[in-house]
Design a protein around this motif. Structure first.
Motif, short mmCIF file in Angstrom:
data_model
loop_
_atom_site.label_atom_id
_atom_site.label_comp_id
_atom_site.label_asym_id
_atom_site.label_seq_id
_atom_site.Cartn_x
_atom_site.Cartn_y
_atom_site.Cartn_z
N CYS B 45 -17.55 -9.24 2.55
CA CYS B 45 -17.68 -8.24 1.48
C CYS B 45 -16.37 -7.62 1.07
O CYS B 45 -16.25 -7.14 -0.05
CB CYS B 45 -18.67 -7.16 1.89
SG CYS B 45 -17.99 -5.90 2.99
N ALA B 47 -14.91 -4.83 1.97
CA ALA B 47 -14.77 -3.36 2.01
C ALA B 47 -13.69 -2.94 3.00
O ALA B 47 -13.14 -1.84 2.90
CB ALA B 47 -16.11 -2.71 2.37
N LEU B 98 -15.97 2.64 -10.18
CA LEU B 98 -16.75 2.81 -8.96
C LEU B 98 -18.02 3.60 -9.27
O LEU B 98 -18.07 4.39 -10.21
CB LEU B 98 -15.97 3.52 -7.86
CG LEU B 98 -15.52 4.96 -8.12
CD1 LEU B 98 -15.39 5.70 -6.80
CD2 LEU B 98 -14.20 4.99 -8.86
N CYS B 103 -17.38 0.09 -1.77
CA CYS B 103 -16.45 -1.06 -1.84
C CYS B 103 -15.06 -0.65 -2.27
O CYS B 103 -14.13 -1.46 -2.20
CB CYS B 103 -16.99 -2.13 -2.78
SG CYS B 103 -16.85 -1.70 -4.54
N THR B 104 -14.93 0.58 -2.79
CA THR B 104 -13.71 0.97 -3.52
C THR B 104 -12.43 0.87 -2.68
O THR B 104 -11.41 0.39 -3.19
CB THR B 104 -13.88 2.39 -4.10
OG1 THR B 104 -15.14 2.45 -4.76
CG2 THR B 104 -12.77 2.71 -5.07
N MET B 107 -11.48 -2.67 -2.76
CA MET B 107 -11.12 -3.07 -4.12
C MET B 107 -9.70 -2.60 -4.46
O MET B 107 -8.89 -3.35 -5.01
CB MET B 107 -12.10 -2.47 -5.13
CG MET B 107 -13.48 -3.10 -5.12
SD MET B 107 -13.43 -4.75 -5.84
CE MET B 107 -15.18 -5.19 -5.67
N ASN B 133 -14.25 -9.65 -2.62
CA ASN B 133 -14.62 -8.23 -2.63
C ASN B 133 -15.94 -8.07 -3.38
O ASN B 133 -16.00 -8.30 -4.58
CB ASN B 133 -13.55 -7.38 -3.33
CG ASN B 133 -12.27 -7.30 -2.52
OD1 ASN B 133 -11.42 -8.19 -2.61
ND2 ASN B 133 -12.13 -6.25 -1.74
N CYS B 135 -19.10 -5.90 -4.88
CA CYS B 135 -19.56 -4.59 -5.34
C CYS B 135 -20.99 -4.75 -5.80
O CYS B 135 -21.30 -5.68 -6.55
CB CYS B 135 -18.70 -4.11 -6.52
SG CYS B 135 -19.37 -2.62 -7.28
N CYS B 137 -22.76 -2.20 -7.26
CA CYS B 137 -23.14 -1.22 -8.29
C CYS B 137 -22.62 -1.57 -9.67
O CYS B 137 -23.35 -1.57 -10.64
CB CYS B 137 -22.57 0.16 -7.97
SG CYS B 137 -22.90 0.83 -6.35
N THR B 138 -21.33 -1.83 -9.76
CA THR B 138 -20.68 -1.76 -11.08
C THR B 138 -20.86 -3.00 -11.93
O THR B 138 -20.64 -2.94 -13.14
CB THR B 138 -19.15 -1.57 -10.93
OG1 THR B 138 -18.63 -2.72 -10.25
CG2 THR B 138 -18.83 -0.32 -10.14
N TYR B 140 -18.80 -5.23 -11.72
CA TYR B 140 -17.39 -5.65 -11.71
C TYR B 140 -16.62 -5.35 -13.00
O TYR B 140 -15.39 -5.25 -12.97
CB TYR B 140 -17.22 -7.15 -11.38
CG TYR B 140 -17.79 -7.52 -10.04
CD1 TYR B 140 -17.10 -7.27 -8.86
CD2 TYR B 140 -19.07 -8.09 -9.94
CE1 TYR B 140 -17.64 -7.59 -7.63
CE2 TYR B 140 -19.62 -8.41 -8.72
CZ TYR B 140 -18.90 -8.16 -7.57
OH TYR B 140 -19.44 -8.47 -6.35
N ILE B 143 -14.29 -2.48 -12.85
CA ILE B 143 -13.25 -2.67 -11.84
C ILE B 143 -12.13 -3.53 -12.43
O ILE B 143 -10.94 -3.21 -12.32
CB ILE B 143 -13.85 -3.33 -10.57
CG1 ILE B 143 -14.81 -2.35 -9.89
CG2 ILE B 143 -12.74 -3.78 -9.63
CD1 ILE B 143 -15.59 -2.95 -8.72
#
Lengths: 263, 161
Positions: B45, B47, B98, B103-104, B107, B133, B135, B137-138, B140, B143
């Motif tokens: 992942c 993170a 984010l 994950c930030t 990232m 990496n 994520c 939520c976003t 990507y 990001i």
């Protein structure tokens, strides 16, 4: 992870001595071994890191023109340092895993592990490379012995891998995007004395040479030369990512792409 | 137990660790640098990405003892002493890079490693570099946009608006 002793010698001789104790295991970049140990699928009594051994690092050109990669050289470094001398090898290294994995994972670790879907075994076998250990030199054709199995003895260390440089070569990887391994990968190398085709990701016996395709391509080097050739699906890997038949079909597709890339 | 010493975010640190202590565990549990997150614990992942001697690595997949003597950089070392965000962190905030934030740290550390080697990456190069990496939520887009912006490029044409 179960507890273990850790040693980080600076010479091959010290590493060999450290590996003499029972259930000791060499540690390359640990990108497979550490997750495996976390799952308790491996429980060595001692890990001997080879990352501090200077003579196992880097890329160099031998007198005969072959490219020698130190066993502890990371994929990221091979991707950069072999780009001029053997571009197809550098390309293989540059598409293993992801950038952070490539900064740790090593050629010796990958080749010794012989994962049936790993990229390097196809490149090593397809190139007809020589695996150099602390005790001997092993031809790639003799080295790989099926899934996760090689001829390496207990405590034997891959100090370097020596690649003859072909006239043209290409690695075609059908990515399994979750694992970043090859669902099927084909490495094709064209030498003055013949073509070699090595396939990873497909067979339950691990990396293998597709000899029928090699024979056909030695007569006529073009994609149509594969017409009528089929891989028997019986021995292919079948899982939720792809059936045996699908993988057998992909071997032909990826080989054709490799021929086109080398034409 | 074995003593391990390294430089973390410019400060010399040391501690006693077992052979099996992961770099991520050493940073989090012994140095209390909990900005480095452990997500999957299987090196997928991202993170837990930190820099070791300038290179991005997954700290949940490296033994602390392997980092003995190394120069380690974590997310805690990215902002200035007074808390002023660096250009990448600020771009993540400005471009909503984010949501949950888990994950930030990885990232940002991956982005910093990318921009060090490739100061003006294309959108495609950024997406390719972030393959390790994840994520959830976003999606990507923001990001990627933040990293483009951090490299001083126009982001008006990036996929997501």
């Amino acid at each position: 992870m179960y507890s273990f002793e850790f040693e980080k010698p600076s010479t091959i001789a010290d590493a060999v001595a450290a590996l003499a104790s029972e259930d000791a295991q060499a540690l390359g970049g640990g990108q497979t071994l550490i997750p495996t140990m976390k799952q308790r699928l491996a429980a060595p009594s001692k890990l001997v890191s080879v990352s501090g051994i200077a003579e196992m690092q880097g890329v160099c050109i031998e007198d005969d023109g072959s490219v020698a990669i130190g066993g502890a050289t990371t994929h990221a470094r091979v991707a950069v340092e072999a780009a001029g001398s053997y571009p197809a090898l550098a390309a293989v290294a540059g598409q293993i895993g992801d950038p952070a994995v490539r900064n740790r994972g090593t050629i010796g670790g990958s080749v010794a592990n012989n994962d049936p879907a790993a990229c390097y075994p196809a490149c090593v076998l397809g190139s007809g490379a020589t695996i150099v250990t602390n005790t001997r030199q092993i031809a790639a054709d003799d080295f790989f012995q099926g899934m996760f199995t090689t001829v390496l003895e207990e405590g034997e260390i891959i100090t370097s891998v020596r690649f003859p440089v072909p006239q043209a070569a290409s690695y075609q990887k059908f990515l399994q995007p979750a694992s970043r391994f090859a669902l099927v990968g084909v490495y094709l190398a064209r030498f003055a004395d013949g073509v070699r085709v090595a396939v990873t990701g497909a067979s339950e016996d691990g990396v293998f040479r597709w000899s029928e395709a090699e024979e056909a391509l030695n007569k006529e080097f073009r994609p149509d030369a594969l017409m009528g050739l089929h891989i028997n699906p019986a021995n292919m890997i079948g899982d939720l990512h792809g059936s045996k038949e699908y993988r057998a079909h992909l071997v032909g597709v990826m080989t054709k792409r490799a021929i086109e890339a080398c034409s | 137990m074995t003593q391990v010493s390294m430089t973390v975010n410019g400060k010399a640190v040391s501690g006693d660790v077992e052979g099996r202590t992961l770099l991520s565990s050493f940073l989090r549990d012994q140095l209390s640098l909990t900005g480095t997150h452990v997500g999957c614990d299987t090196a997928q992942c991202g993170a837990c990405v930190v820099h070791v001697n300038g290179e991005a690595i997954k700290s949940c997949n490296m033994l602390a003892l392997e980092a003995d003597g190394a120069d380690v950089g974590t997310i805690e070392g990215q902002a200035a002493e007074d808390g002023t965000l660096n250009v990448i962190q600020q771009a993540f905030q400005d471009h909503h890079g984010l949501q949950c934030g888990f994950c930030t740290p990885g990232m940002v550390m991956s982005a910093a490693a990318l921009l060090k080697d490739n100061p003006r990456p294309t959108e495609g190069e950024i997406r390719k570099y972030l393959e390790g990496n994840l994520c959830r939520c976003t999606g990507y887009h923001n990001i990627v946009k933040a990293i483009m912006a951090a490299s001083g490029q126009d982001v008006s044409s990036i996929a997501a608006e």
